[in-house]
Scaffold this motif. Structure first.
Motif, short mmCIF file in Angstrom:
data_model
loop_
_atom_site.label_atom_id
_atom_site.label_comp_id
_atom_site.label_asym_id
_atom_site.label_seq_id
_atom_site.Cartn_x
_atom_site.Cartn_y
_atom_site.Cartn_z
N ARG A 179 23.56 40.67 39.18
CA ARG A 179 23.33 42.05 38.73
C ARG A 179 24.16 43.08 39.50
O ARG A 179 24.25 44.24 39.08
CB ARG A 179 21.84 42.42 38.88
CG ARG A 179 20.93 41.57 38.00
CD ARG A 179 20.62 42.28 36.71
NE ARG A 179 20.41 41.31 35.66
CZ ARG A 179 20.16 41.62 34.39
NH1 ARG A 179 20.09 42.87 34.02
NH2 ARG A 179 19.99 40.69 33.49
N LYS A 212 27.15 40.99 25.58
CA LYS A 212 25.86 41.69 25.75
C LYS A 212 24.70 40.80 25.30
O LYS A 212 23.66 40.74 25.94
CB LYS A 212 25.95 42.95 24.87
CG LYS A 212 24.90 43.98 25.08
CD LYS A 212 25.23 45.17 24.17
CE LYS A 212 23.98 45.95 23.86
NZ LYS A 212 24.25 47.10 22.98
N SER A 215 24.27 37.81 27.85
CA SER A 215 23.91 38.21 29.22
C SER A 215 22.65 39.06 29.28
O SER A 215 22.07 39.23 30.35
CB SER A 215 25.06 38.97 29.86
OG SER A 215 25.24 40.22 29.22
N ARG A 217 22.65 42.15 29.19
CA ARG A 217 22.96 43.33 30.01
C ARG A 217 23.65 44.37 29.14
O ARG A 217 24.37 44.04 28.21
CB ARG A 217 23.86 42.93 31.19
CG ARG A 217 23.07 42.19 32.26
CD ARG A 217 23.87 42.03 33.53
NE ARG A 217 24.39 43.28 34.03
CZ ARG A 217 25.16 43.37 35.12
NH1 ARG A 217 25.46 42.27 35.81
NH2 ARG A 217 25.62 44.53 35.53
#
Lengths: 309, 309
Positions: A179, A212, A215, A217
């Motif tokens: 992260r 995206k 993941s 994220r």
């Protein structure tokens, strides 16, 4: 008074158009679909660009295209007859590089993209690398388990990438599980229609969507519509949004960008979005979408030159 | 009474668990993350599967995995010690093939996926083809303009595809510009974690996300959570949702599937989703999300065998 009205400039008197243009100091032009269509100049736009410049406007080219650097964009612009210089080219690649430089980023960038981004990063002393074309020459499981990650990577940057494939997707996702590694995107542009039957040269948007999804994220998009793109010229006092007009062909990037920066907006019908798309937004009844209705519309930029000559 | 309560089965008395299990006639097991972890069986699940079967339950394996056909899944299941047969394997590939056969589809399928799908399509006399690995051996513009499309294609089907790349993305999008061509997906599964640091073998979800972004079309997903997956056994009277339990490791597919079909649900903590994910849904305050809270939870399936033995 024209805010989000999608006023067709051709329905106004010449006097009214000239009066309005007199209040505009700076004009921002998107490139693909506005100034050129692949390798061909859009004649009405080239005329309008040069005529506005001759009339004393400060013209900028503001593009999410990441395949070439600002130098490359300048070279193309000049070759197609546009009168401009390096200081008036702003790209999503430059915006990403500027963001990392502003954060005093000291690590490496894993780049899912083309040389447009790597050159701008290098210009600001940011090290980046790509791994391509990367073949899937073993089982996906073995590829994933045996993948060596560079511990110096601190950011993934994604733009249009002609070599994007599943190995790159796995590599990007493996980095993003940490992260602390930044996830930056140049632009969510889906691509650009070419030829018949709306075939598309695909942009960075679909690639970002894939990364995206795996993941889970959210990327920080630093190209249009992020107002970060204008940070430098606004802070240097070169652009005052109130007296600036953004001319674009894509509602989601260009017109949204005008809204986010506080500039006026003109949609031109020579590229991605059409009046049908504006109608869809109006009919959606979604207030959040209404900010993407442009202030002005023109099918092409010919009337601008006509009114000023 | 346990609906969306995420009741930990271990907190109930053995008598209460047996009483509840007595009402269950059929158990649906997801495969990856429930019955096996890549090539390794999950021992507690293999025991639970065989014990439940011995106790008279009708067990099905219901998977979105599209890399192998139902025959391949059966072979793997038996090799890992599961007592089952071909009639009790239901896959997303089979669901896609069944959907097209049900529509009396006569055209060709352009497949962005592996042999699991092509074999099931062939079993129902549906012609499909892949173009891979397809290199980008010219400029993206030339590739896109010169691409020859097969006029007989009537559907794009997307699953996990280890060879997915930009040429495939452009090809799929070029077909999808024709609105009469169907856009079908096996499952939106993002992938499956393997090894350390949550590295992922990527599934069809990210690929569908990329194609969806560029084409601006919504796929019809025929794997879980679409209840279409159970159409055949339900209409044949083999499965009664009210007395059926779905055991899965992924909230968005398995638990949502249980909700969509009216089955009971048990989340097992040996795969993708965790109790943290359930807590996130509960804390979201989003009523639409709450249906993804499972009825029951177990960290692994060991207690099922213990209670029945």
């Amino acid at each position: 008074m024209f805010k989000h009205s999608c006023t067709h400039l051709t329905t106004l008197t010449k006097q009214r158009v000239l009066q309005w243009l007199g209040t505009i100091e700076t004009v921002l032009f998107d490139a693909d679909g506005v100034l050129w269509d692949n390798d061909k100049p859009i004649a009405s736009a080239v005329n309008a660009f040069n005529t506005l410049r001759a009339a004393g406007k400060r013209n900028y080219i503001v593009t999410n295209n990441t395949t070439v650097s600002c130098d490359g964009i300048l070279k193309k612009a000049i070759s197609l007859g546009l009168e401009t210089d390096k200081d008036h080219i702003i790209s999503a690649s430059l915006s990403v590089a500027d963001y990392l430089a502003n954060k005093k980023f000291q690590k490496k960038v894993f780049l899912v993209g083309e040389s447009g981004i790597s050159e701008e990063l290098a210009n600001l002393d940011i090290c980046s690398f790509t791994v391509k074309p990367e073949p899937m020459n073993k089982s996906m499981k073995d590829f994933t388990l045996e993948l060596k990650l560079d511990p110096d990577v601190g950011a993934i940057v994604v733009g249009r990438d002609d070599n994007f494939n599943v190995p790159t997707l796995i590599r990007a996702n493996s980095y993003l599980q940490n992260r602390r590694i930044l996830f930056l995107g140049a632009g969510m542009d889906k691509g650009y229609p070419i030829g018949e039957n709306r075939r598309m040269v695909v942009g960075g948007g679909p690639i970002i969507a894939a990364i995206k999804t795996v993941s889970e994220r959210k990327p920080l998009i630093l190209g249009k519509p992020n107002p970060w793109m204008l940070r430098r010229p606004i802070s240097a006092g070169l652009i005052n949004p109130e007296t600036t007009l953004m001319i674009g062909d894509t509602i989601q990037t260009d017109i949204m960008f005008a809204y986010n920066t506080g500039c006026q907006s003109l949609l031109v019908g020579t590229g991605v979005s059409s009046l049908k798309d504006v109608a869809k937004i109006r009919n959606s009844g979604n207030d959040k979408m209404m900010v993407m209705v442009p202030d002005f519309y023109l099918p092409n930029l010919e009337p601008i030159s006509e009114h000023l000559c």
